[in-house]
Design a protein around this motif. Structure first.
Motif, mmCIF file in Angstrom:
data_model
loop_
_atom_site.group_PDB
_atom_site.id
_atom_site.type_symbol
_atom_site.label_atom_id
_atom_site.label_comp_id
_atom_site.label_asym_id
_atom_site.label_seq_id
_atom_site.Cartn_x
_atom_site.Cartn_y
_atom_site.Cartn_z
ATOM 1 N N PHE A 118 -3.901 -23.393 9.541
ATOM 2 C CA PHE A 118 -4.742 -23.958 8.442
ATOM 3 C C PHE A 118 -6.179 -22.835 8.493
ATOM 4 O O PHE A 118 -6.465 -22.321 9.395
ATOM 5 C CB PHE A 118 -5.249 -25.185 8.875
ATOM 6 N N TYR A 157 -9.978 -23.761 7.255
ATOM 7 C CA TYR A 157 -10.911 -24.726 6.790
ATOM 8 C C TYR A 157 -12.245 -23.915 6.493
ATOM 9 O O TYR A 157 -12.508 -23.004 7.156
ATOM 10 C CB TYR A 157 -11.227 -25.780 7.918
ATOM 11 N N GLN A 179 -16.446 -24.547 5.734
ATOM 12 C CA GLN A 179 -17.671 -25.344 5.865
ATOM 13 C C GLN A 179 -18.892 -24.625 4.977
ATOM 14 O O GLN A 179 -19.725 -23.619 5.737
ATOM 15 C CB GLN A 179 -18.102 -25.723 7.336
ATOM 16 N N HIS A 186 -19.132 -30.846 4.799
ATOM 17 C CA HIS A 186 -18.088 -31.071 5.965
ATOM 18 C C HIS A 186 -17.006 -29.906 5.833
ATOM 19 O O HIS A 186 -17.090 -29.244 4.946
ATOM 20 C CB HIS A 186 -17.662 -32.502 5.727
ATOM 21 N N LEU A 187 -16.291 -29.886 6.806
ATOM 22 C CA LEU A 187 -15.134 -29.069 6.830
ATOM 23 C C LEU A 187 -14.193 -29.510 5.725
ATOM 24 O O LEU A 187 -13.855 -30.723 5.675
ATOM 25 C CB LEU A 187 -14.542 -29.062 8.276
ATOM 26 N N LEU A 220 -10.381 -28.418 3.648
ATOM 27 C CA LEU A 220 -9.114 -27.481 3.680
ATOM 28 C C LEU A 220 -9.502 -26.561 2.593
ATOM 29 O O LEU A 220 -9.210 -26.755 1.558
ATOM 30 C CB LEU A 220 -8.093 -28.452 3.871
ATOM 31 N N LYS A 259 -3.114 -24.082 3.955
ATOM 32 C CA LYS A 259 -2.593 -24.384 4.904
ATOM 33 C C LYS A 259 -0.890 -23.597 4.755
ATOM 34 O O LYS A 259 -0.630 -23.353 3.754
ATOM 35 C CB LYS A 259 -2.277 -26.058 4.880
ATOM 36 N N PHE A 296 -13.008 -21.602 9.425
ATOM 37 C CA PHE A 296 -12.493 -21.985 10.654
ATOM 38 C C PHE A 296 -10.895 -21.802 10.375
ATOM 39 O O PHE A 296 -10.311 -22.390 9.637
ATOM 40 C CB PHE A 296 -12.877 -23.183 11.006
ATOM 41 N N PHE A 334 -9.056 -25.409 16.978
ATOM 42 C CA PHE A 334 -9.644 -24.413 16.117
ATOM 43 C C PHE A 334 -10.290 -23.151 16.829
ATOM 44 O O PHE A 334 -10.459 -22.972 18.054
ATOM 45 C CB PHE A 334 -10.915 -24.994 15.718
ATOM 46 N N GLY A 335 -10.639 -22.226 15.964
ATOM 47 C CA GLY A 335 -11.258 -21.005 16.443
ATOM 48 C C GLY A 335 -12.775 -21.237 16.633
ATOM 49 O O GLY A 335 -13.125 -22.357 16.223
#
Lengths: 116, 113
Positions: B34, B36, B38, B43-44, B46, B49, B90, B103-104
């Motif tokens: 995925f 994401y 921000q 908010h985060l 998508l 994917k 992310f 997550f990274g």
């Protein structure tokens, strides 16, 4: 579009105080999560919750943390006695339980916790 | 232990420049991948994917990512960035065996008009 809502958006507390962060997941979602992000660091997994119990938790999620789904809609994260290092952005997320491997997280806007 | 690495911490580009953000993961099994995003104060969300099939996936707002299994990579690309792409990006990995997501550290992208 359905969304995950979190309150408060920002909370400032004194060290040693209890904090409760609230989340309302998307109504038909079955998996709930808490993540946190300390400033400048990666998004870290805290806990996942399914079927009214914790399904997985990280080493960060120690005895100071607890989660609860007190009613049909809220999902809360409690920190019993906050420490300075708990200062972070806390994200709630939820996902459908389609089948393992097909879930997508939907995040809330986050709650910023500042511990003084 | 599973980990996700994003090598670019902060990227600054001019509008219309091309973008590539790196993401590598360490996990021996089958994963879902995925990206994401921000946006400031939000908010985060998508972005795109990958579950299976064509390793080149297209997401919203002209973004795409390519899964290269042999390199354990899932780099994000956009041929021409806009000022509105300024955000934190992310990469996330979820093993196919459960509902865990890793997550990274995120990459901050600043696009200069």
């Amino acid at each position: 579009e359905p969304e995950v809502t979190q309150t408060p958006s920002h909370q400032v507390t004194q060290m040693g105080q209890e904090v409760i962060l609230r989340c309302v997941p998307i109504s038909n979602h079955l998996y709930f999560y808490w993540y946190r992000q300390i400033l400048g660091q990666k998004v870290e997994f805290l806990v996942s919750f399914y079927n009214n119990e914790i399904s997985e938790k990280s080493e960060i999620f120690d005895d100071q943390f607890s989660v609860e789904r007190p009613d049909g809609s809220n999902f809360t994260l409690k920190i019993r006695s906050t420490k300075l290092e708990d200062s972070a952005m806390y994200f709630c997320a939820s996902s459908e339980d389609l089948w393992a491997g097909a879930n997508v997280l939907t995040f809330g806007a986050g709650s910023r916790l500042t511990v003084l | 232990a599973q980990s996700v690495s994003q090598h670019n911490h902060h990227v600054i580009l001019s509008e219309a420049a091309s973008l590539e953000l790196g993401c590598n993961y360490s996990y021996g099994g089958t994963v879902n991948l995925f990206w994401y995003v921000q946006y400031p104060g939000q908010h985060l969300q998508l972005l795109l994917k990958y579950f299976s099939g064509d390793p080149l996936v297209k997401g919203i707002k002209g973004f795409e990512a390519e899964f290269i299994k042999s390199k354990f990579s899932f780099n994000l690309r956009k041929p021409s960035v806009q000022w509105s792409d300024t955000a934190e990006y992310f990469c996330a990995v979820s093993p196919n065996t459960g509902n865990q997501f890793y997550f990274g550290t995120g990459t901050s992208l600043t696009v200069i008009p």
